[in-house]
Write a protein that holds these residues in place. Structure first.
Motif, PDB file in Angstrom:
ATOM      1  N   VAL A 168       1.053  -1.270   0.152  1.00 15.25           N
ATOM      2  CA  VAL A 168       0.222  -0.006  -0.018  1.00 15.25           C
ATOM      3  C   VAL A 168       0.733   1.342   0.120  1.00 15.25           C
ATOM      4  CG1 VAL A 168      -1.656   1.358   1.255  1.00 15.25           C
ATOM      5  CG2 VAL A 168      -2.019  -1.099   1.177  1.00 15.25           C
ATOM      6  N   LYS A 169       1.770   1.298   0.722  1.00 20.32           N
ATOM      7  CA  LYS A 169       2.592   2.395   1.083  1.00 20.32           C
ATOM      8  C   LYS A 169       3.425   2.794  -0.437  1.00 20.32           C
ATOM      9  CE  LYS A 169       3.757   2.007   5.834  1.00 20.32           C
ATOM     10  NZ  LYS A 169       4.895   1.944   6.642  1.00 20.32           N
ATOM     11  N   SER A 170       3.709   1.823  -1.328  1.00 16.34           N
ATOM     12  CA  SER A 170       4.579   2.193  -2.350  1.00 16.34           C
ATOM     13  C   SER A 170       3.904   2.181  -3.617  1.00 16.34           C
ATOM     14  CB  SER A 170       5.880   1.129  -2.568  1.00 16.34           C
ATOM     15  OG  SER A 170       5.023  -0.219  -2.548  1.00 16.34           O
ATOM     16  N   CYS A 171       2.528   1.953  -3.729  1.00 17.34           N
ATOM     17  CA  CYS A 171       1.832   1.878  -4.874  1.00 17.34           C
ATOM     18  C   CYS A 171       1.560   3.157  -5.564  1.00 17.34           C
ATOM     19  CB  CYS A 171       0.325   0.924  -4.842  1.00 17.34           C
ATOM     20  SG  CYS A 171      -0.832   2.072  -3.600  1.00 17.34           S
ATOM     21  N   LEU A 197      -1.311   5.148   4.722  1.00 21.56           N
ATOM     22  CA  LEU A 197      -1.104   6.207   3.823  1.00 21.56           C
ATOM     23  C   LEU A 197      -0.261   7.351   4.419  1.00 21.56           C
ATOM     24  CD1 LEU A 197      -4.919   6.537   2.524  1.00 21.56           C
ATOM     25  CD2 LEU A 197      -2.739   5.275   1.482  1.00 21.56           C
ATOM     26  N   SER A 229       3.074   6.669   3.684  1.00 20.75           N
ATOM     27  CA  SER A 229       3.381   6.299   2.234  1.00 20.75           C
ATOM     28  C   SER A 229       4.514   6.911   1.858  1.00 20.75           C
ATOM     29  CB  SER A 229       2.225   6.985   1.270  1.00 20.75           C
ATOM     30  OG  SER A 229       2.634   6.728   0.315  1.00 20.75           O
ATOM     31  N   THR A 230       5.566   5.854   0.982  1.00 18.79           N
ATOM     32  CA  THR A 230       6.660   6.163   0.541  1.00 18.79           C
ATOM     33  C   THR A 230       6.559   6.702  -0.916  1.00 18.79           C
ATOM     34  OG1 THR A 230       7.059   3.896  -0.461  1.00 18.79           O
ATOM     35  CG2 THR A 230       8.040   4.578   1.970  1.00 18.79           C
ATOM     36  N   ASN A 231       5.411   6.861  -1.251  1.00 19.82           N
ATOM     37  CA  ASN A 231       5.058   7.409  -2.527  1.00 19.82           C
ATOM     38  C   ASN A 231       4.137   8.655  -2.662  1.00 19.82           C
ATOM     39  OD1 ASN A 231       4.420   8.014  -5.306  1.00 19.82           O
ATOM     40  ND2 ASN A 231       3.320   5.851  -5.749  1.00 19.82           N
ATOM     41  N   LYS A 232       4.677   9.951  -2.456  1.00 19.39           N
ATOM     42  CA  LYS A 232       3.814  10.957  -2.186  1.00 19.39           C
ATOM     43  C   LYS A 232       2.853  11.343  -3.578  1.00 19.39           C
ATOM     44  CE  LYS A 232       5.957  11.104   1.815  1.00 19.39           C
ATOM     45  NZ  LYS A 232       4.982  10.414   2.864  1.00 19.39           N
ATOM     46  N   MET A 239       0.831   9.130  -4.782  1.00 18.63           N
ATOM     47  CA  MET A 239       0.001   8.111  -4.994  1.00 18.63           C
ATOM     48  C   MET A 239      -1.465   8.592  -5.093  1.00 18.63           C
ATOM     49  SD  MET A 239      -1.238   5.615  -1.958  1.00 18.63           S
ATOM     50  CE  MET A 239       0.590   4.910  -1.461  1.00 18.63           C
TER      51      MET A 239
END
Length: 335
Positions: free
Chosen positions: A89-92, A110, A113-116, A118
């Motif tokens: 979830v964090k990287s999608c 969320l 999350s590592t993908n800002k 997202m």
């Protein structure tokens, strides 16, 4: 001396060939990794979301890596994400979830999350005012926690996917985000969306037609009832042992008796349950009716769909088509 030179030359040729092979393998590996990294990463919580995504992707499915978190038969209300689930979830690139009380774990995932960049789709947020509060019907078993805390805080019915009308709204939201993530293939996704919406509308019309033709407009369910959105779409009435989100499994004699009397009064030929039911309550209701000859039919709420079911070809449209056949039987009355 000549023999030594020949051996040395052969060794050099072997080393060069080996290095060349390694370089080639490395290049293939890097190319494969690069191709995988370019894929859109989409994470869904439940099966309907997963299927809507795959329908929009269509022939471009190889452009995305799609994950369904609830893939082993555990329903939304019992699900606890694993560390691996949270990491996905964090990287999608796109995360789709229902957004009700069962998804309280999502906010923290969320936040970390590592993908800002997202994109997130919350089904309840998309549907807005059309989301309904959990309903307590006459004869239904009350929730124990409601009796204990007396809370007036509304609990929303999370089973929004069981309405074809909602499915159309949600499919549009899914398509919009996928097109934004992969603009090169937006035209293909748009065509897939249009075709899928056409199929949803066609099935919706079949439901309307079936309900118009049915003499009965009420069904009795010896189980939880997550189909409120469906029956409300077509102006149907229902009586059930438990609410859709209930964790209760034992019905009181009062509830059993009430439902049995409804079956007799409505002259119903069938009693409904949902997938995974042991049918114990439905059978007890039948034993308490006058005729004691009713049959049990099963509606599929898609809460226990597994990855194995998906591999075997299960689809949202397929399930909703099958549910129409079951609904017709659940509404049947004695002549």
């Amino acid at each position: 001396m000549k023999k030594t030179a020949v051996i040395l030359l052969a060794a050099v040729v072997f080393v060069v060939a080996a290095l060349s092979g390694c370089a080639k393998d490395s290049g293939n590996s890097e190319s494969k990794t690069s191709a995988e990294s370019k894929k859109i990463k989409i994470v869904t919580t439940i099966f309907p979301e997963y299927d809507w995504v795959t329908q929009i992707l269509g022939s471009k499915a190889d452009q995305a890596e799609v994950t369904m978190l609830l893939d082993n038969g555990v329903d939304l209300h019992s699900y606890q994400p694993t560390t691996e689930d949270i990491a996905k979830v964090k990287s999608c690139d796109l995360f789709i979830y229902v957004g009700g009380e069962s998804d309280e774990w999502v906010s923290k995932a969320l936040k970390d999350s590592t993908n800002k960049k997202m994109k997130v789709i919350n089904l309840l947020d998309v549907l807005g005012d059309s989301v309904k509060e959990e309903e307590s019907k006459e004869g239904m078993m009350p929730e124990k926690e409601e009796e204990e805390d007396g809370s007036d805080e509304p609990e929303y019915d999370e089973h929004v996917w069981l309405s074809l009308k909602n499915a159309k709204v949600l499919t549009k939201a899914v398509a919009k985000e996928i097109e934004a993530l992969d603009p090169e293939n937006a035209n293909t996704y748009g065509k897939n969306e249009a075709e899928y919406l056409r199929q949803l509308s066609a099935l919706d019309e079949k439901y309307k037609k079936a309900v118009r033709r049915s003499a009965g407009k009420t069904l009795v369910v010896g189980d939880r009832f997550p189909f409120r959105y469906m029956v409300d779409d077509y102006g149907l009435e229902y009586y059930a042992a438990f609410a859709g989100c209930s964790a209760e499994t034992e019905a009181s004699f009062k509830t059993i008796s009430f439902l049995a009397k409804k079956v007799d009064k409505l002259k119903l030929k069938n009693i409904a349950t949902i997938e995974g039911s042991d049918r114990k309550i439905a059978r007890t209701i039948i034993k308490n009716t006058g005729k004691k000859s009713q049959h049990i039919v099963t509606l599929d709420s898609m809460q226990s769909t597994t990855s194995e079911d998906v591999e075997k070809g299960k689809t949202y449209l397929g399930v909703m088509t099958a549910n129409l056949g079951v609904l017709k039987k659940a509404l049947q009355r004695e002549e």
